[in-house]
Motif scaffolding. Sequence first.
Motif, PDB file in Angstrom:
ATOM      1  N   LEU A 163       0.819  -1.220   0.000  1.00  0.00           N
ATOM      2  CA  LEU A 163       0.000   0.000   0.000  1.00  0.00           C
ATOM      3  C   LEU A 163       0.848   1.264   0.000  1.00  0.00           C
ATOM      4  CD1 LEU A 163      -2.623  -1.014   2.741  1.00  0.00           C
ATOM      5  CD2 LEU A 163      -2.856  -1.281   0.267  1.00  0.00           C
ATOM      6  N   THR A 164       2.061   1.183   0.541  1.00  0.00           N
ATOM      7  CA  THR A 164       2.952   2.335   0.680  1.00  0.00           C
ATOM      8  C   THR A 164       3.604   2.668  -0.653  1.00  0.00           C
ATOM      9  OG1 THR A 164       3.357   1.998   3.030  1.00  0.00           O
ATOM     10  CG2 THR A 164       5.126   3.067   1.784  1.00  0.00           C
ATOM     11  N   ALA A 165       3.728   3.974  -0.950  1.00  0.00           N
ATOM     12  CA  ALA A 165       4.247   4.396  -2.249  1.00  0.00           C
ATOM     13  C   ALA A 165       5.772   4.362  -2.316  1.00  0.00           C
ATOM     14  CB  ALA A 165       3.747   5.810  -2.561  1.00  0.00           C
ATOM     15  N   LYS A 166       6.433   4.784  -1.265  1.00  0.00           N
ATOM     16  CA  LYS A 166       7.883   5.030  -1.336  1.00  0.00           C
ATOM     17  C   LYS A 166       8.674   3.732  -1.227  1.00  0.00           C
ATOM     18  CE  LYS A 166      11.398   8.070   0.717  1.00  0.00           C
ATOM     19  NZ  LYS A 166      11.652   9.112   1.727  1.00  0.00           N
ATOM     20  N   ASN A 167       9.587   3.544  -2.168  1.00  0.00           N
ATOM     21  CA  ASN A 167      10.373   2.313  -2.186  1.00  0.00           C
ATOM     22  C   ASN A 167      11.428   2.269  -1.086  1.00  0.00           C
ATOM     23  OD1 ASN A 167      11.489  -0.178  -3.324  1.00  0.00           O
ATOM     24  ND2 ASN A 167      13.200   1.111  -3.922  1.00  0.00           N
ATOM     25  N   MET A 168      12.334   3.242  -1.074  1.00  0.00           N
ATOM     26  CA  MET A 168      13.454   3.227  -0.137  1.00  0.00           C
ATOM     27  C   MET A 168      13.161   4.156   1.031  1.00  0.00           C
ATOM     28  SD  MET A 168      16.388   1.723   0.093  1.00  0.00           S
ATOM     29  CE  MET A 168      17.819   1.817   1.164  1.00  0.00           C
ATOM     30  N   PRO A 169      13.245   3.682   2.244  1.00  0.00           N
ATOM     31  CA  PRO A 169      13.763   2.396   2.702  1.00  0.00           C
ATOM     32  C   PRO A 169      12.691   1.333   2.959  1.00  0.00           C
ATOM     33  CG  PRO A 169      13.484   3.821   4.583  1.00  0.00           C
ATOM     34  CD  PRO A 169      13.000   4.605   3.385  1.00  0.00           C
ATOM     35  N   TYR A 170      11.433   1.635   2.667  1.00  0.00           N
ATOM     36  CA  TYR A 170      10.351   0.807   3.184  1.00  0.00           C
ATOM     37  C   TYR A 170      10.143  -0.510   2.436  1.00  0.00           C
ATOM     38  CZ  TYR A 170       9.502   5.292   5.332  1.00  0.00           C
ATOM     39  OH  TYR A 170       9.668   6.460   6.018  1.00  0.00           O
ATOM     40  N   LYS A 171      10.440  -0.534   1.126  1.00  0.00           N
ATOM     41  CA  LYS A 171      10.085  -1.699   0.312  1.00  0.00           C
ATOM     42  C   LYS A 171      11.284  -2.392  -0.340  1.00  0.00           C
ATOM     43  CE  LYS A 171       6.317  -0.787  -2.228  1.00  0.00           C
ATOM     44  NZ  LYS A 171       5.303  -0.056  -3.031  1.00  0.00           N
ATOM     45  N   GLN A 172      12.374  -1.651  -0.482  1.00  0.00           N
ATOM     46  CA  GLN A 172      13.524  -2.138  -1.240  1.00  0.00           C
ATOM     47  C   GLN A 172      13.976  -3.525  -0.762  1.00  0.00           C
ATOM     48  OE1 GLN A 172      15.127  -0.892  -3.898  1.00  0.00           O
ATOM     49  NE2 GLN A 172      16.600  -2.559  -3.898  1.00  0.00           N
ATOM     50  N   GLY A 173      13.909  -4.502  -1.664  1.00  0.00           N
ATOM     51  CA  GLY A 173      14.407  -5.840  -1.382  1.00  0.00           C
ATOM     52  C   GLY A 173      13.481  -6.744  -0.597  1.00  0.00           C
ATOM     53  N   PHE A 174      12.288  -6.259  -0.228  1.00  0.00           N
ATOM     54  CA  PHE A 174      11.411  -7.031   0.652  1.00  0.00           C
ATOM     55  C   PHE A 174      10.264  -7.733  -0.082  1.00  0.00           C
ATOM     56  CE2 PHE A 174      12.698  -3.706   3.985  1.00  0.00           C
ATOM     57  CZ  PHE A 174      13.719  -4.503   4.482  1.00  0.00           C
ATOM     58  N   GLY A 175      10.195  -7.606  -1.394  1.00  0.00           N
ATOM     59  CA  GLY A 175       9.090  -8.204  -2.133  1.00  0.00           C
ATOM     60  C   GLY A 175       9.236  -9.709  -2.286  1.00  0.00           C
ATOM     61  N   PRO A 176       8.284 -10.411  -2.932  1.00  0.00           N
ATOM     62  CA  PRO A 176       7.112  -9.836  -3.608  1.00  0.00           C
ATOM     63  C   PRO A 176       6.040  -9.366  -2.620  1.00  0.00           C
ATOM     64  CG  PRO A 176       7.020 -12.222  -3.693  1.00  0.00           C
ATOM     65  CD  PRO A 176       8.339 -11.876  -3.068  1.00  0.00           C
ATOM     66  N   PHE A 177       5.231  -8.420  -3.087  1.00  0.00           N
ATOM     67  CA  PHE A 177       4.224  -7.814  -2.223  1.00  0.00           C
ATOM     68  C   PHE A 177       2.827  -8.366  -2.510  1.00  0.00           C
ATOM     69  CE2 PHE A 177       7.594  -4.573  -2.826  1.00  0.00           C
ATOM     70  CZ  PHE A 177       8.113  -4.641  -1.539  1.00  0.00           C
TER      71      PHE A 177
END
Length: 446
Positions: A163-177
Amino acid sequence: MTEIPQERRVVTAIPGPKSVELQARRLETVAAGVGSTLPVFTARAGGGIIEDVDGNRLIDLGSGIAVTSVGASAEAVVRRASAQLADFTHTCFMVTPYEGYVEVCEQLAELTPGDHAKKSALFNSGAEAVENAVKIARIHTKRTAVVVFDHGYHGRTNLTMALTAKNMPYKQGFGPFAPEVYRVPVAYGYRWPTGAENAGAEASAQAIDQINKQIGAENVAAIIIEPVLGEGGFIEPAKGFLPAIAQFAKDNGIVFVADEIQSGFCRTGQWFACEDEGIVPDLITTAKGIAGGLPLSAVTGRAEIMDSAHSGGLGGTYGGNPVACAGALGAIETMRELDLNGKARRIEEVMKGRLAEMQSKLDNGDIIGDIRGRGAMIAIELVQSGTKDPDPQAAAALAKACHAEGVLVLTCGTYGNVLRFLPPLVIGEDLLNEALDVIEQAFGRI
């Protein structure tokens, strides 16, 4: 409870020697992925002050990210939580319930927008609240798609990362979503191509068009938006945007969810930010400011929607912990007694006035591209001189300069170029002005 002197005091370098020693210990045993804005270790906090282990007293313009709105050791929170702690710490509400949970739900039914019948479920964190709002919306509508917005932030679990838009630092490398999440434009006035005055109508039309064409309104379970976008840069959607999106949701049987985790509980000068344009959400998620620093969150909404989930479908071992519920009742008591909505509005008046003055009189004041926010949720967006190009280096340098002088500020924004101010609503006006003096001086050093 010992009162902390409400005065800034810098007696060592920041961080001081004891904090440096503790930081070395931290690096040995705490995962590197857990960051810190400023490696100053707290000894005490209250009012508008954080006192560190070296005896420095910092003016707090962060409130633990909008959590300690009533202060970090508010009398009513400490009194009620201490009394509950002495009685029992836990039974699990799903095993043997207790009155505090019910009382918090009663308060939420009274305080949240709308005069319809409401019910709540309590959890631990903002991300949990958002995730449960999606569960409730999906089971109620029997649909799966979820619509969110550019620059939005909703948490760090797998679903809320999606749901969160910003990749770094929140999503980078943590997928798949998680699937079935769709993102549409938001009315970011300062950066809207045809100007802020057109952003509300144009962005809502674009968002609705994308939903209809790319997803199909009949497939959408929920539309989730922060009425003031927090991590994205304290963006107030341009006027008219939220009412248009809320009406579209209503017309199409979509659950409209206001994520008030950062903006709720007097932070914007109203109990909830969505009240500004008269929005009555179907569901509202809260956390942060709800319990004076104790971990608690909630989903509150229309009774018929909240009751869609089967018995046992919602909950969690610690959700609505009795000590946290007691803290919430103390925080709400404090908000009412001290009129913290009024105090938030006064903070806005002082801060916006001083920041506008800086923008006009400082030699480098034109790097303040935008001053925005409501109540005690205020931000400045920093840009390269003479342009609207984001300047994250200036934001980082300003924050560093303020920290060195004993003023704790936070940065945010999709581009990392926003300095945000979230003072406790109980901060003294003298401290607030002193912090603004330090900020003004910091501009001269970048």
